[in-house]
Design an enzyme around this catalytic site. Structure first.
Site, PDB file in Angstrom:
ATOM      1  CD  GLU A  41      45.350  39.482  35.982  1.00 25.76           C
ATOM      2  OE1 GLU A  41      45.645  40.402  36.767  1.00 25.76           O
ATOM      3  OE2 GLU A  41      44.461  39.571  35.102  1.00 25.76           O
ATOM      4  CB  SER A 118      40.391  43.398  41.184  1.00 24.29           C
ATOM      5  OG  SER A 118      39.358  43.781  42.054  1.00 24.29           O
ATOM      6  CG  ASN A 120      41.860  39.144  41.133  1.00 30.37           C
ATOM      7  OD1 ASN A 120      41.597  40.294  41.495  1.00 30.37           O
ATOM      8  ND2 ASN A 120      40.974  38.372  40.530  1.00 30.37           N
ATOM      9  CG  HIS A 439      28.985  49.044  36.873  1.00 33.56           C
ATOM     10  ND1 HIS A 439      27.633  49.077  37.187  1.00 33.56           N
ATOM     11  CD2 HIS A 439      29.473  47.902  37.435  1.00 33.56           C
ATOM     12  CE1 HIS A 439      27.325  48.008  37.907  1.00 33.56           C
ATOM     13  NE2 HIS A 439      28.419  47.288  38.063  1.00 33.56           N
ATOM     14  CG  ASN A 473      32.802  46.852  31.863  1.00 39.29           C
ATOM     15  OD1 ASN A 473      32.294  45.929  31.242  1.00 39.29           O
ATOM     16  ND2 ASN A 473      32.916  46.843  33.177  1.00 39.29           N
ATOM     17  CB  THR A 485      29.853  42.050  33.129  1.00 40.41           C
ATOM     18  OG1 THR A 485      30.445  42.821  34.175  1.00 40.41           O
ATOM     19  CG2 THR A 485      30.753  40.879  32.789  1.00 40.41           C
TER      20      THR A 485
END
Length: 515
Positions: A41, A118, A120, A439, A473, A485
């Site tokens: 990550e 994002s 994280n 999305h 996605n 999702t």
């Protein structure tokens, strides 16, 4: 579960810790418990357990700190999605996300001005609304024969429920009013109903939102052969002899690079960064990055009529659960998906009341399905790099005439729904800047043949590069209006099962050979 001792080889390396990458780790932990798994990550761990939703952090200061830490490699700071800014189309990211600094639009194109990401542990699932509706009509992927069973499994992994807001005093009233305006002529699956949510109740009654921590589950956290490496950038996928053979990973804390050999590689970065990594690795099928689609979003608010005032609530204690979250499903005749929620659950403020009278305002949002076009794409080149030093995403995106007609229909429909629910707040609905839905889909789309219109097969294995899988996605090949999702996790389950089956066969063959 988090370590800095990078392995030299594993059975499976997963790039990305969002819900689809976590679904691969979970299914493999359940079905191939002997497999070694490394998850990479690029962002930091911002919640406990790793991947948990930041809304579950009770302390608002700590919650804000977690959001800021998720905002990527550029400048970070407080972000307020104010009604005025949204109405004016101002570029602004929601807390926990960050925007492209450039390349989000080009002259003569609409672009995606507020396309956001994002960074994280848990990805966007640490910040999402938790909505998990099922696709309907043309949203469904007709060539996936076991789609409903896979969606059931995705429900299990995400912890989806429809009763999280059963105690909300206004929820039934909102749905009753919406149903009177919408349900005629619809089948049961597309009538107004409770929104399926990735959430559950603790014993003390507090609502807990699912993040990747729920998808990973105890079976993955307790798996001694699973390791999570945060603040680790996957620089490229290694391909040897035409097959994926591992990744090169950079420890962002030290700057050191490590080669991790792997039997399988799963890239589950997001709809922009998954094609980015493939492109940087020289894996460039014709459809890579193409068919990119967002869901244009129209929002409005309505003040409930004839409702008793409820006591005010402690804003630090979580959501004020008055009307809950209701769902107006997509149909081919009405090509948008409706998400109706109490105001403080809405990611975009829709009224200027300060403070909002508890229970008085309901936010309405309609998401529109997009015409799918190969020219709508995220592209990369050798000249532009992002804050991580990777090829920078550059967005080419246009609304068609039909898209604009659908948005206008949604604007008319949302006024009708607002009037059905109560008294509309404001003169007119507003259309959020493109990219607001978060999305994004289609950039690594699934298909049935390697004909240049898809990136991967029905199991999410990349055409022409065996043992390389994509997830997220971006794999969804249909034009959807509903939150994606649940569908993307369902598709990840299918890919993970294939890997688990291959590993099991190879393990049996190895044991037989050594017997």
């Amino acid at each position: 579960m988090s370590t800095r001792q990078y392995p030299t080889s594993v059975d499976v390396v997963i790039v990305g810790s969002g819900p689809t990458g976590s679904a691969y780790a979970r299914i493999l932990s359940e079905r191939a418990p002997e497999a070694t798994i490394a998850m990479l990550e690029v962002g930091p761990t911002v919640s406990n357990p790793p991947g948990a939703h930041v809304k579950n952090i009770a302390d608002p200061v700590e919650r804000a700190r977690a959001q800021v830490a998720s905002e990527g490699p550029g400048e970070r700071g407080e972000k307020v999605a104010s009604p005025g800014a949204a109405k004016a189309g101002v570029r602004g990211a929601r807390p926990g996300t960050f925007l492209l600094e450039e390349g989000y639009a080009f002259e003569g194109e609409d672009g995606l001005p507020v396309v956001a990401m994002s960074s994280n542990v848990g990805g966007m699932a640490a910040h999402w609304t938790g909505a998990c509706p099922r696709p309907n009509d043309s949203e469904r992927i007709a060539f996936v024969p076991d789609l409903d069973e896979l969606l059931d499994e995705a429900d299990r992994l995400l912890g989806v429920t429809t009763n999280a807001f059963d105690s909300a005093p206004f929820g039934a009233i909102v749905r009753e009013r919406l149903s009177a305006a919408v349900d005629e002529g619809r089948v049961d699956a597309t009538k107004v109903q409770r929104m399926p949510l990735a959430a559950h109740r603790r014993d003390d009654g507090r609502l807990v939102w699912s993040g990747s921590d729920v998808v990973l589950g105890e079976v993955t956290r307790e798996n001694p052969r699973f390791a999570l490496f945060d603040e680790t950038l996957a620089v490229r996928v290694l391909v040897e002899g035409g097959r994926a053979s591992g990744v090169v990973a950079r420890d962002l804390r030290s700057g050191d690079e490590h080669t991790i050999a792997a039997r399988f590689v799963v890239v589950a970065a997001d709809a922009l960064r998954t094609p980015q990594l493939l492109w940087a690795s020289g894996v460039r099928p014709e459809a890579l990055g193409r068919y990119l689609n967002d869901q244009a979003q129209v929002v409005f608010a309505s003040r409930l009529r004839n409702m008793p005032l409820l006591d005010t609530h402690d804003p630090t204690a979580g959501l004020a659960e008055y009307s809950g979250v209701s769902w107006v499903p997509f149909t081919d005749d009405m090509p948008f998906h409706g998400q109706i929620m109490q105001l403080d659950a809405s990611p975009i403020p829709l009224a200027d009341d300060d403070p909002v009278v508890p229970g008085s305002i309901v936010g309405l949002g309609l998401f529109c399905a997009k015409d799918l076009r190969a020219d709508d794409r995220v592209a990369f080149d050798a000249e532009h790099v992002d804050g991580y030093g990777m090829p920078a995403p550059r967005i080419h995106y246009r609304l068609t005439d039909h898209d604009r007609e659908v948005v206008e229909r949604a604007r008319q429909e949302i006024v009708r729904l607002a009037e059905a629910v109560g008294d509309p707040v404001g003169d007119r609905p507003f259309t959020l800047p493109l990219g607001s839905s978060l999305h994004y889909q289609g950039s690594t789309r699934m298909g049935v043949a390697d004909d240049g219109t898809s990136v991967c097969d029905i199991d999410s294995e990349v055409w022409g590069v065996p043992d390389l899988f994509v997830a997220g996605n971006g794999v969804i090949p249909t034009a959807t209006a509903c939150n994606p999702t649940l569908t993307s996790v369902a598709l990840a389950v299918r890919g993970a099962r294939k890997i688990a089956a291959v590993l099991a066969r190879e393990q049996v063959a190895t044991k037989s050979a050594s017997a």
